[in-house]
Structure formats: C-alpha cells, structure tokens
Design an enzyme around this catalytic site. Structure first.
Site, PDB file in Angstrom:
ATOM      1  N   HIS A  17      10.344  38.836   1.743  1.00  0.00           N
ATOM      2  CA  HIS A  17      11.752  39.089   1.414  1.00  0.00           C
ATOM      3  C   HIS A  17      12.657  38.226   2.291  1.00  0.00           C
ATOM      4  O   HIS A  17      13.612  37.620   1.812  1.00  0.00           O
ATOM      5  CB  HIS A  17      12.120  40.554   1.674  1.00  0.00           C
ATOM      6  CG  HIS A  17      11.448  41.559   0.788  1.00  0.00           C
ATOM      7  ND1 HIS A  17      10.836  42.687   1.275  1.00  0.00           N
ATOM      8  CD2 HIS A  17      11.305  41.614  -0.565  1.00  0.00           C
ATOM      9  CE1 HIS A  17      10.356  43.405   0.268  1.00  0.00           C
ATOM     10  NE2 HIS A  17      10.609  42.768  -0.858  1.00  0.00           N
ATOM     11  N   LYS A  41      13.390  57.777  -7.351  1.00  0.00           N
ATOM     12  CA  LYS A  41      12.119  57.186  -6.914  1.00  0.00           C
ATOM     13  C   LYS A  41      11.778  57.650  -5.508  1.00  0.00           C
ATOM     14  O   LYS A  41      12.648  57.663  -4.630  1.00  0.00           O
ATOM     15  CB  LYS A  41      12.221  55.658  -6.919  1.00  0.00           C
ATOM     16  CG  LYS A  41      12.007  55.045  -8.273  1.00  0.00           C
ATOM     17  CD  LYS A  41      11.758  53.558  -8.097  1.00  0.00           C
ATOM     18  CE  LYS A  41      11.553  52.860  -9.427  1.00  0.00           C
ATOM     19  NZ  LYS A  41      11.457  51.401  -9.274  1.00  0.00           N
ATOM     20  N   ARG A  90       6.575  35.365  -7.181  1.00  0.00           N
ATOM     21  CA  ARG A  90       5.323  35.123  -6.457  1.00  0.00           C
ATOM     22  C   ARG A  90       4.299  34.429  -7.323  1.00  0.00           C
ATOM     23  O   ARG A  90       3.535  33.591  -6.870  1.00  0.00           O
ATOM     24  CB  ARG A  90       4.739  36.450  -5.958  1.00  0.00           C
ATOM     25  CG  ARG A  90       5.498  37.055  -4.812  1.00  0.00           C
ATOM     26  CD  ARG A  90       5.082  38.459  -4.570  1.00  0.00           C
ATOM     27  NE  ARG A  90       5.402  39.290  -5.714  1.00  0.00           N
ATOM     28  CZ  ARG A  90       5.512  40.609  -5.700  1.00  0.00           C
ATOM     29  NH1 ARG A  90       5.288  41.266  -4.592  1.00  0.00           N
ATOM     30  NH2 ARG A  90       5.824  41.280  -6.778  1.00  0.00           N
ATOM     31  N   SER A 127       5.562  44.975  -0.715  1.00  0.00           N
ATOM     32  CA  SER A 127       5.771  46.154   0.140  1.00  0.00           C
ATOM     33  C   SER A 127       4.715  47.217  -0.148  1.00  0.00           C
ATOM     34  O   SER A 127       4.198  47.862   0.774  1.00  0.00           O
ATOM     35  CB  SER A 127       7.162  46.752  -0.097  1.00  0.00           C
ATOM     36  OG  SER A 127       8.159  45.836   0.260  1.00  0.00           O
TER      37      SER A 127
HETATM   38  O1  PNS Z   1      12.067  45.760  -5.275  1.00  0.00           O
HETATM   39  P1  PNS Z   1      12.137  46.169  -6.709  1.00  0.00           P
HETATM   40  O2  PNS Z   1      11.616  47.583  -6.893  1.00  0.00           O
HETATM   41  O3  PNS Z   1      11.497  45.170  -7.623  1.00  0.00           O
HETATM   42  O4  PNS Z   1      13.691  46.219  -7.073  1.00  0.00           O
HETATM   43  C1  PNS Z   1      14.076  46.497  -8.370  1.00  0.00           C
HETATM   44  C2  PNS Z   1      15.614  46.527  -8.505  1.00  0.00           C
HETATM   45  C3  PNS Z   1      16.221  47.532  -7.533  1.00  0.00           C
HETATM   46  C4  PNS Z   1      16.166  45.153  -8.216  1.00  0.00           C
HETATM   47  C5  PNS Z   1      15.875  46.904  -9.971  1.00  0.00           C
HETATM   48  O5  PNS Z   1      15.158  48.051 -10.306  1.00  0.00           O
HETATM   49  C6  PNS Z   1      17.343  47.130 -10.279  1.00  0.00           C
HETATM   50  O6  PNS Z   1      18.072  46.183 -10.452  1.00  0.00           O
HETATM   51  N1  PNS Z   1      17.747  48.417 -10.342  1.00  0.00           N
HETATM   52  C7  PNS Z   1      19.096  48.818 -10.574  1.00  0.00           C
HETATM   53  C8  PNS Z   1      19.252  49.491 -11.956  1.00  0.00           C
HETATM   54  C9  PNS Z   1      19.465  48.444 -13.039  1.00  0.00           C
HETATM   55  O7  PNS Z   1      20.387  47.653 -13.009  1.00  0.00           O
HETATM   56  N2  PNS Z   1      18.561  48.443 -14.017  1.00  0.00           N
HETATM   57  C10 PNS Z   1      18.549  47.497 -15.097  1.00  0.00           C
HETATM   58  C11 PNS Z   1      17.677  46.292 -14.739  1.00  0.00           C
HETATM   59  S1  PNS Z   1      17.664  45.102 -16.033  1.00  0.00           S
END
Ligand code: PNS
Length: 161
Positions: A17, A41, A90, A127
């Site tokens: 990150h 979550k 990745r 993570s």
């Molecule tokens: O580290 P992660 O779990 O891959 O992060 C995911 C994250 C937080 C970036 C994604 O779930 C997100 O953007 N969540 C906010 C809700 C949202 O906007 N959802 C629509 C995504 S297209």
C-alpha cells in the site's frame, strides 16, 4: 490542485500500500488515503486504528493525508474535489474486479481511475494473507512497517486470549 484518492480497507496497511501511495504522491499535487469504514464488514483493526497506523506510515509524504469515509467512494471524491482514484494492480486477476469498479465509479461521477502496477517485490502481498501468516506464527516483518507488525502481534495475542 490535482487531488487523487487511494481508497482501501487497509486492515492493516502493508508495504505494498505504502509503495502505491508514495508513487501516487509523485503523480498528483495531493493524495488522500481514504479508509473505508463500512461497519458491516468485520475487521481486525477498528477504523480509528487503521487511520492512525496509515497516518504514521504516510508521515514522510508531505502531500499525503489520511481520512475515513463511509458510503460511496464517488461521494467522497465529489465532496473532496478528487479527480482520480488510484488503485494498485498486483496481477491480471485483480484487473477484472478493479475494471468493473472503475467503470461503475465513472458511471456514478466524473471520476477517472488510474491503475498503478504493483512493484514486483509486493505482487503477492495482501492484508488478508499477512494476517493469516501472522496468525500461524509466520514472519511478516519486511511486508509491513515494524510498528504495524507490533500492533498485529498484540491484537492476535489479545484474540487468542
Ligand atoms: O481494500 P479493499 O477492500 O479492496 O477496498 C475496497 C474499497 C473500500 C475501495 C471499496 O469497497 C469501496 O470503494 N467501497 C466504498 C463503497 C462503494 O463506493 N462501492 C461501490 C464500488 S464500485
């Protein structure tokens, strides 16, 4: 001011990150690392703990700040004048889901997604895997900052009771 966001759950922040944030900070005037605080979550670290660890991990980057968000990422972007979402890729396997999210986000708001290839030394890093390896006593130093490793060891010990 060209401001970008690096979103994620960061449970916990890894060196992968930090690599992406540091490279994003060279591409944009300002980078906001946005910690998703979705309460539905279950996380090992609370939103406050994740924000605190990220703030410490990013303190060497003068144009980076850390914030939390709940709700849609695009709403956070609109509220903070963010023009781009920066995501690390990745492997090809990341691409399918990331592309879908990028296209959904651009359908919701005028926001560009910029994919940054993960540095090869971090291409396996996640993570979730760090937590799993640490839980079984594996050595994750070198994959996460030392202070995160200490927090992880402490939290896992607490959980074991
Ligand atoms: O580290 P992660 O779990 O891959 O992060 C995911 C994250 C937080 C970036 C994604 O779930 C997100 O953007 N969540 C906010 C809700 C949202 O906007 N959802 C629509 C995504 S297209």
């Amino acid at each position: 001011m060209r401001r970008a966001v690096c979103p994620g759950s960061f449970d916990p922040v890894t060196n992968g990150h930090i690599d992406i944030v540091s490279r994003a900070s060279l591409l944009f005037d300002e980078v906001v690392v946005a910690v998703g605080v979705n309460k539905s979550k279950s996380r090992l670290f609370s939103a406050e703990e994740r924000i605190e660890m990220l703030t410490r991990a990013c303190e060497g980057f003068p144009n980076v700040r850390v914030d939390g968000f709940s709700g849609l990422l695009t709403t956070f972007c609109q509220d903070n004048d963010v023009i781009a979402i920066v995501k690390g890729l990745r492997a090809v396997s990341d691409f399918d889901y990331e592309l879908q999210m990028a296209q959904m986000n651009s359908s919701l708001a005028e926001i560009e997604t910029v994919f940054v290839p993960t540095s090869p030394e971090y291409s396996f890093l996640a993570s979730s895997l760090v937590k799993e390896v640490a839980m079984f006593g594996g050595d994750v130093s070198g994959l996460i900052p030392d202070f995160v490793n200490e927090a992880l060891t402490t939290r896992l010990a607490e959980q074991r009771g």
